[in-house]
Design a protein around this motif. Structure first.
Motif, mmCIF file in Angstrom:
data_model
loop_
_atom_site.group_PDB
_atom_site.id
_atom_site.type_symbol
_atom_site.label_atom_id
_atom_site.label_comp_id
_atom_site.label_asym_id
_atom_site.label_seq_id
_atom_site.Cartn_x
_atom_site.Cartn_y
_atom_site.Cartn_z
ATOM 1 N N GLY A 1 4.003 11.534 13.111
ATOM 2 C CA GLY A 1 5.347 11.738 13.637
ATOM 3 C C GLY A 1 5.720 10.782 14.756
ATOM 4 O O GLY A 1 6.611 11.071 15.556
ATOM 5 N N LEU A 2 5.012 9.652 14.801
ATOM 6 C CA LEU A 2 5.305 8.674 15.850
ATOM 7 C C LEU A 2 5.942 7.436 15.245
ATOM 8 O O LEU A 2 5.535 6.976 14.183
ATOM 9 N N LYS A 3 6.921 6.896 15.952
ATOM 10 C CA LYS A 3 7.539 5.666 15.460
ATOM 11 C C LYS A 3 6.627 4.484 15.681
ATOM 12 O O LYS A 3 5.850 4.457 16.629
ATOM 13 N N GLN A 4 6.749 3.525 14.781
ATOM 14 C CA GLN A 4 5.932 2.327 14.858
ATOM 15 C C GLN A 4 6.663 1.294 15.710
ATOM 16 O O GLN A 4 7.597 0.650 15.230
ATOM 17 N N THR A 5 6.230 1.134 16.940
ATOM 18 C CA THR A 5 6.898 0.175 17.822
ATOM 19 C C THR A 5 5.936 -0.947 18.174
ATOM 20 O O THR A 5 4.721 -0.772 18.088
ATOM 21 N N PRO A 6 6.491 -2.090 18.555
ATOM 22 C CA PRO A 6 5.631 -3.233 18.916
ATOM 23 C C PRO A 6 4.615 -2.866 19.989
ATOM 24 O O PRO A 6 3.445 -3.241 19.896
ATOM 25 N N ALA A 7 5.073 -2.136 20.998
ATOM 26 C CA ALA A 7 4.166 -1.782 22.089
ATOM 27 C C ALA A 7 3.008 -0.930 21.581
ATOM 28 O O ALA A 7 1.848 -1.162 21.922
#
Lengths: 141, 141
Positions: free
Chosen positions: B17-23
């Motif tokens: 349930g977590l977005k895939q972000t660059p950080a």
DNA sequence: TTAGGTGCAAATGATTTGCAATAAT
DNA sequence: ATTATTGCAAATCATTTGCACCTAA
């Protein structure tokens, strides 16, 4: 299973080359009457309750020197701060994640200790944290 | 004796349930290439080296959510800060007080482990720190 | 007297938080 | 479009440090 804490006699301080000051004696007395380890700021507030007005910096300095001299032990319980207790025989701590209660265990084999904790104390061990400190091969020169 | 770290696939994040972000991907990549645990600010500076400019607050938040989800493990080594690593099979750490090197040990009986450390690694164990975390009798309702 | 201790205020380091701006789905 | 995520600045918490003053021995 019970851990015995050394009562530190005031003369001990002199033997260790430390002056006997009200703040130091106050810290010792507080730690003697304690069954679980305290952090520096809690000790500081207990001192104030005893009408011994000290500065946090002083308490930190006292705990530092006591730690260097081996009078107190210091460790972390994943709280982002240190806790201190009078140095006692080697033992470990069991921490309740629900109420925060800290108890001592004086055995040393993880598996056996876990079993004992489960059976004797009905403590549900979810995990333990273990680190070794020492000197690695390349540093032993 | 060797500890295997799970390489966390990016898709894992979505499953949790977590977005895939660059950080976040950057933090994962840094931890994957790491043999010893890192603290938050070190991870932050590694991100900058990779030209991923983030704020320390972001790194703390990422590590927090990863910790909550079990992706990373978190512990203290008496440094007054936390260190993080990708969650792996249960293991312990041996820390050289001289050079600070941190190594893994994947056994679980203190005595045996100490002996193994002494013989196999020529690591001089001076002391170890062990805590148990769980739920005490009165909190188990 | 005098070296060691302490108070106070300011500095440091790790971590957290509020809120508005932004990017992932 | 919607909601999670991030950046930035400010706040918090634990701990340390410089320096002038004080006090135990």
């Amino acid at each position: 299973m019970t851990v015995s804490y050394n009562k530190v006699q005031p003369e001990e301080l002199h033997k260790l080359g430390l002056k006997q000051t009200p703040a130091r004696l106050g810290v010792l007395k507080i730690l003697e009457n304690q069954t679980s380890p305290l952090d520096a700021l809690t000790i500081h507030s207990y001192l104030r309750e005893k009408n011994l007005k000290t500065d946090p910096a002083t308490v930190y300095r006292i705990l530092d020197v006591f730690y260097q001299k081996g009078i107190v032990s210091r460790f972390e319980l994943e709280e982002g701060k240190f806790r201190y207790e009078l140095t006692a025989e080697d033992h470990h701590h069991i921490v309740c994640e629900s109420c925060g209660k800290i108890e001592d265990v004086s055995d040393c084999e993880v598996d056996k200790v876990e079993k004992q904790i489960k059976m004797r104390k009905r403590f549900l061990v979810k995990r333990h944290s273990l680190q070794f400190y020492g000197v690695c091969a390349s540093c032993q020169g």
